[in-house]
Design an enzyme around this catalytic site. Sequence first.
Site, PDB file in Angstrom:
ATOM      1  N   GLY A   1       0.780  -1.229   0.000  1.00 34.35           N
ATOM      2  CA  GLY A   1       0.000   0.000   0.000  1.00 34.35           C
ATOM      3  C   GLY A   1       0.814   1.283   0.000  1.00 34.35           C
ATOM      4  O   GLY A   1       0.257   2.384  -0.066  1.00 34.35           O
ATOM      5  N   TYR A   2       2.143   1.164   0.067  1.00 38.87           N
ATOM      6  CA  TYR A   2       3.012   2.343   0.158  1.00 38.87           C
ATOM      7  C   TYR A   2       2.782   3.325  -0.998  1.00 38.87           C
ATOM      8  O   TYR A   2       2.675   4.529  -0.784  1.00 38.87           O
ATOM      9  CB  TYR A   2       4.470   1.864   0.179  1.00 38.87           C
ATOM     10  CG  TYR A   2       5.491   2.932   0.448  1.00 38.87           C
ATOM     11  CD1 TYR A   2       5.756   3.365   1.741  1.00 38.87           C
ATOM     12  CD2 TYR A   2       6.218   3.500  -0.590  1.00 38.87           C
ATOM     13  CE1 TYR A   2       6.718   4.331   1.989  1.00 38.87           C
ATOM     14  CE2 TYR A   2       7.186   4.467  -0.356  1.00 38.87           C
ATOM     15  CZ  TYR A   2       7.439   4.886   0.939  1.00 38.87           C
ATOM     16  OH  TYR A   2       8.380   5.848   1.172  1.00 38.87           O
ATOM     17  N   ALA A   3       2.690   2.783  -2.213  1.00 38.77           N
ATOM     18  CA  ALA A   3       2.531   3.646  -3.389  1.00 38.77           C
ATOM     19  C   ALA A   3       1.204   4.397  -3.343  1.00 38.77           C
ATOM     20  O   ALA A   3       1.125   5.573  -3.726  1.00 38.77           O
ATOM     21  CB  ALA A   3       2.628   2.827  -4.670  1.00 38.77           C
TER      22      ALA A   3
END
Lengths: 246, 246
Positions: free
Chosen positions: A175-177
């Site tokens: 989910g970082y992006a």
Amino acid sequence: MWLVVLALVVLLLVYRWHRQSRILENLSDKYVFITGCDTGFGNSLAKQLDKRGMKVLASCLTEKGAENLKKETSSRLQTTILDISDSKNVSSVAEWVSHVVGDKGLWGLVNNAGIPGQLVPLGWLKKNDFLKVLDVNLLGMVDVTLSLLPLVIKAKGRIVNVSSVIGRLPVIPGGYALAKFGVEAFSDTLRREVNDFGVKVSIVEPGAFNTNIQSFLTVIKKNTEDKFHLLPAETKNIYGEQYLKK
Amino acid sequence: MWLVVLALVVLLLVYRWHRQSRILENLSDKYVFITGCDTGFGNSLAKQLDKRGMKVLASCLTEKGAENLKKETSSRLQTTILDISDSKNVSSVAEWVSHVVGDKGLWGLVNNAGIPGQLVPLGWLKKNDFLKVLDVNLLGMVDVTLSLLPLVIKAKGRIVNVSSVIGRLPVIPGGYALAKFGVEAFSDTLRREVNDFGVKVSIVEPGAFNTNIQSFLTVIKKNTEDKFHLLPAETKNIYGEQYLKK
């Protein structure tokens, strides 16, 4: 004709010299609040700005981080403990900052704190895993920014949001992006909104830097291996053991 | 030399003709699940695909939306009630879909449902306002997608996520752009991840369309006026009455 060209070139050089000469003065007057100063960029920045005489307000996630930073910096630098995903914590820290900076306002806000989240294939994650990384990297940044914005406006200051190259190219799993893309949207929207108040908003988009956070590749490899064995049978079957070797 | 060029041109034309001739067959075999079918794009798409003989599973936010859609479509089309921000609702609907499609799997998933959120300046909002729009437009889409992904993989199907031009250019206020930027990151990451399983992921980035949702400009104007009078004095002072006239 050539004289005109020459005159233009000279004007351009004078302008550039002028622009470059506008180095900030009275650094020692200015307050800067930085999040995530335990390690990495936040830590380095706090130390550097402290060395240059600024009044640094450094927020750390851990007591230990704050203590270590204190040891390496001047008595000007003040620390506070802040988990940016905790709204109550954010608003009490904002009150503290308001109290410290007083009528001067906050000249600089550097939103640096962040977490990598679970760097594993999307199909292995649940909604809550995404919520977690968004809650820190995006909503936490939004919360800190909005809570301190009146103080930044008071000082006609600036806001620097640490995004990532992943904020443009979503080339890692997890989910970082999603969060960093959101940071880009937030920063750009805010930039136009507060320009009228004399506030500048910038972003920094680091690539792979050797900060104390482990390199993404190492984290991705480890996360993926650890998580694979915990997957439900259906997901395991779909992705298959050979996925780990890719 | 010219013969080679001619041969290449002919080859190119043959290739294009071949590509264009690959129109999908057996539409009537295929299940498509669409979110947000009460109005707008979701509603139009459900009706169109139903007309072309597909087996449409249309999720609506409201009973009324579902009833109206039923009236305008064939008996093939099935509806269900779904608030994509409600995890329990999502997982029960995913079970229903799994039951309906059986071994065929889900050939198409269209993530269309979304809300505009509060389209007012960022400085007027709180963290929770951002959470709300992210919870539907981004986390809701993630939840639906991950819950149905095994069924889409089973059918070697395709996923179409409705993003927005705002997913690239954050030119409206509020949290909408943050969510749509996230949708872009999610879709691109997923696209690469599920390519190995024969699943295609596409995005649609509509600009200003005249769907049943009011146009953004109207909403922005109304939201801004309504919200301004509810702001705390400090924020009101910073932005000023003249902000409404911009």
